[in-house]
Scaffold this motif. Structure first.
Motif, PDB file in Angstrom:
ATOM      1  N   ARG A 189       5.677   1.209   5.625  1.00 30.92           N
ATOM      2  CA  ARG A 189       4.255   1.569   5.713  1.00 30.92           C
ATOM      3  C   ARG A 189       3.911   2.036   7.129  1.00 30.92           C
ATOM      4  O   ARG A 189       3.180   3.021   7.304  1.00 30.92           O
ATOM      5  CB  ARG A 189       3.375   0.394   5.314  1.00 30.92           C
ATOM      6  CG  ARG A 189       1.889   0.709   5.537  1.00 30.92           C
ATOM      7  CD  ARG A 189       0.952  -0.175   4.768  1.00 30.92           C
ATOM      8  NE  ARG A 189       1.096  -1.584   5.071  1.00 30.92           N
ATOM      9  CZ  ARG A 189       0.475  -2.546   4.385  1.00 30.92           C
ATOM     10  NH1 ARG A 189      -0.301  -2.233   3.351  1.00 30.92           N
ATOM     11  NH2 ARG A 189       0.645  -3.807   4.710  1.00 30.92           N
ATOM     12  N   ARG A 190       4.434   1.361   8.134  1.00 27.02           N
ATOM     13  CA  ARG A 190       4.145   1.785   9.509  1.00 27.02           C
ATOM     14  C   ARG A 190       4.669   3.202   9.759  1.00 27.02           C
ATOM     15  O   ARG A 190       4.014   4.001  10.437  1.00 27.02           O
ATOM     16  CB  ARG A 190       4.773   0.801  10.505  1.00 27.02           C
ATOM     17  CG  ARG A 190       4.070  -0.541  10.580  1.00 27.02           C
ATOM     18  CD  ARG A 190       4.515  -1.331  11.801  1.00 27.02           C
ATOM     19  NE  ARG A 190       5.913  -1.702  11.729  1.00 27.02           N
ATOM     20  CZ  ARG A 190       6.358  -2.838  11.184  1.00 27.02           C
ATOM     21  NH1 ARG A 190       5.511  -3.703  10.660  1.00 27.02           N
ATOM     22  NH2 ARG A 190       7.656  -3.123  11.175  1.00 27.02           N
ATOM     23  N   ARG A 193       2.192   5.612   8.199  1.00 27.74           N
ATOM     24  CA  ARG A 193       0.965   5.707   9.000  1.00 27.74           C
ATOM     25  C   ARG A 193       1.213   6.539  10.246  1.00 27.74           C
ATOM     26  O   ARG A 193       0.346   7.318  10.669  1.00 27.74           O
ATOM     27  CB  ARG A 193       0.477   4.295   9.370  1.00 27.74           C
ATOM     28  CG  ARG A 193       0.042   3.444   8.202  1.00 27.74           C
ATOM     29  CD  ARG A 193      -1.259   3.959   7.549  1.00 27.74           C
ATOM     30  NE  ARG A 193      -2.379   3.783   8.459  1.00 27.74           N
ATOM     31  CZ  ARG A 193      -3.168   4.759   8.876  1.00 27.74           C
ATOM     32  NH1 ARG A 193      -2.945   6.005   8.490  1.00 27.74           N
ATOM     33  NH2 ARG A 193      -4.173   4.510   9.679  1.00 27.74           N
ATOM     34  N   ALA A 199      -4.097   5.148   5.035  1.00 26.73           N
ATOM     35  CA  ALA A 199      -3.730   3.786   4.634  1.00 26.73           C
ATOM     36  C   ALA A 199      -4.044   3.521   3.165  1.00 26.73           C
ATOM     37  O   ALA A 199      -3.301   2.799   2.483  1.00 26.73           O
ATOM     38  CB  ALA A 199      -4.472   2.776   5.518  1.00 26.73           C
TER      39      ALA A 199
END
Length: 422
Positions: A189-190, A193, A199
């Motif tokens: 997920r990071r 992003r 998000a």
């Protein structure tokens, strides 16, 4: 047919609607016509078949969904054999012309076939997985057809655009084309992003390969191949070996084979199982220096359920495969990663995996350290499922299926992978 507009993850999609139509039953009552949303699931390679099979199984259990398995032909018959391990078969089968293909030729051929495969009849969503040419072509075909794209195992990054090649570039391009990103871990997920993905379009689900490998490892053995039967029945401790990455073709794979040959001489009590790749040139490169070694097994392609059982009872894996790095974690199995970098950083951080490159001496030294651990050569096949598996809890497929329903307005937003298991 009228259309409805579905809003999800900050985006809008116009969909054909059959809601509100009725049919007359024999007793004269009116009931709502059941409309199942067609979800095209694109599968081109064996790893895709493994990781998407649990998702298809979960979608089949959903009243609102009609999953349509689309195979691209990228890995040929082995994909259908792997799907059969999970009781699945393709509804749409595409084919590629025979012969070797460059990456550009492969991608162009897949895109042309998938452009037609997704539109006859039209799908309401397309699901792709990972970073293969089939996944990229599926995402492009969905985007060009204005069909929302769901990316399973989104957000993996090595940080080097050319390693692994071409997978790292594929991942980044698929992210730009996808509407919903199903990240296996918080690290993934990071990465998304950092690429600028909103998000609200990302869900952390865990990795579906954990669902697949644990399920497959529990199936009772049914062998038609005497070589595989002998391997499964041996009491010797086992090391599972694979090598196939494009950047390792040629001299690096030959060095991996030489390292395994050295280890087989040093540890005659250990069995080394070399799982063959479908590409005969890749397979020959590693097998040539291992023939006639009495404790090296070269069984050819291994069915997935057999592979999962062997992985569960092995003492070590030596591999350049990303999927095996994840699968091994389901059994607490240490992995020597024969690459210079990896996008599966969670395994490295947890201590289950170690980057060793492709130099013979480095691989041998790292394996010797693993064998020197107390009890490592005892042949004990009992490995507990790690309480903190970095790749998930075995429920990723259900989250992925629910996420597809959320995208299409059929389900509430699913819960993410619990924090303590990330």
């Amino acid at each position: 047919m009228r259309q409805v507009v579905i809003r999800c993850a900050g985006k809008s999609f116009a969909m054909p609607s059959r809601r509100g139509k009725f049919f007359r039953t024999t007793d004269g009552e009116h009931n709502a016509l059941s409309f199942r949303q067609r979800i095209a699931v694109v599968v081109g390679t064996r790893p895709e078949a493994i990781k998407l099979a649990p998702v298809v199984q979960e979608l089949q259990r959903m009243r609102w969904a009609r999953p349509v398995l689309v195979t691209t032909g990228q890995h040929g018959p082995v994909v259908h054999e792997t799907l059969a391990c999970f009781g699945l078969r393709a509804q749409v089968e595409l084919t590629l012309p025979p012969g070797a293909h460059s990456v550009s030729e492969l991608t162009a051929g897949l895109l042309s076939g998938l452009g037609k495969g997704l539109s006859t009849p039209a799908a309401q969503a397309v699901v792709v997985q990972g970073d293969t040419s089939s996944a990229l072509a599926g995402a492009m075909a969905g985007f060009f057809s204005a069909i929302p794209v769901v990316h399973v195992e989104a957000g993996l990054r090595s940080g080097d655009l050319r390693s692994p090649f071409p997978e790292e570039a594929h991942r980044r391009m698929i992210a730009e084309l996808s509407d919903l990103h199903l990240a296996p871990t918080r690290a993934a997920r990071r990465n998304l992003r950092a690429q600028g993905i909103a998000a609200e379009r990302i869900l952390v689900t865990g990795n579906t390969v954990i669902d697949a490998v644990v399920s497959a490892s529990r199936r009772p053995p049914v062998h038609h191949d005497p070589a595989l039967r002998r391997i499964e029945r041996t009491c010797a401790p086992l090391v599972l070996v694979t090598a196939h990455r494009r950047e390792n073709w040629g001299a690096p794979i030959r060095r991996i084979g030489a390292a395994v040959a050295t280890l087989s001489r040093q540890y005659p009590e250990v069995g080394f199982v070399v799982a063959a790749h479908m590409n005969p040139l890749v397979r020959t490169a590693i097998e040539d220096c291992l023939r006639d070694r009495p404790n090296v097994h070269l069984p050819g392609p291994i069915p997935y359920d057999t592979f999962a059982r062997l992985l569960a009872r092995s003492l070590l894996a030596i591999t350049d495969s990303g999927g095996i790095q994840e699968e091994a974690a389901a059994f607490g199995l240490p992995v020597l990663v024969t690459r210079d970098n990896t996008e599966r950083t969670e395994g490295i951080d947890s201590g289950l995996a170690r980057l060793v490159g492709t130099q013979e001496s480095e691989i041998v030294t790292a394996a010797e350290k693993e064998f020197a651990r107390e009890g490592a050569l005892s042949g004990d096949a009992d490995r507990p499922f790690p309480p903190r598996n970095p790749y998930g809890d075995g429920r990723a497929a259900r989250r992925c299926a629910d996420a597809c329903g959320w995208l299409l307005g059929e389900r509430p937003k699913p819960s993410e992978l619990p924090e303590e298991t990330r």
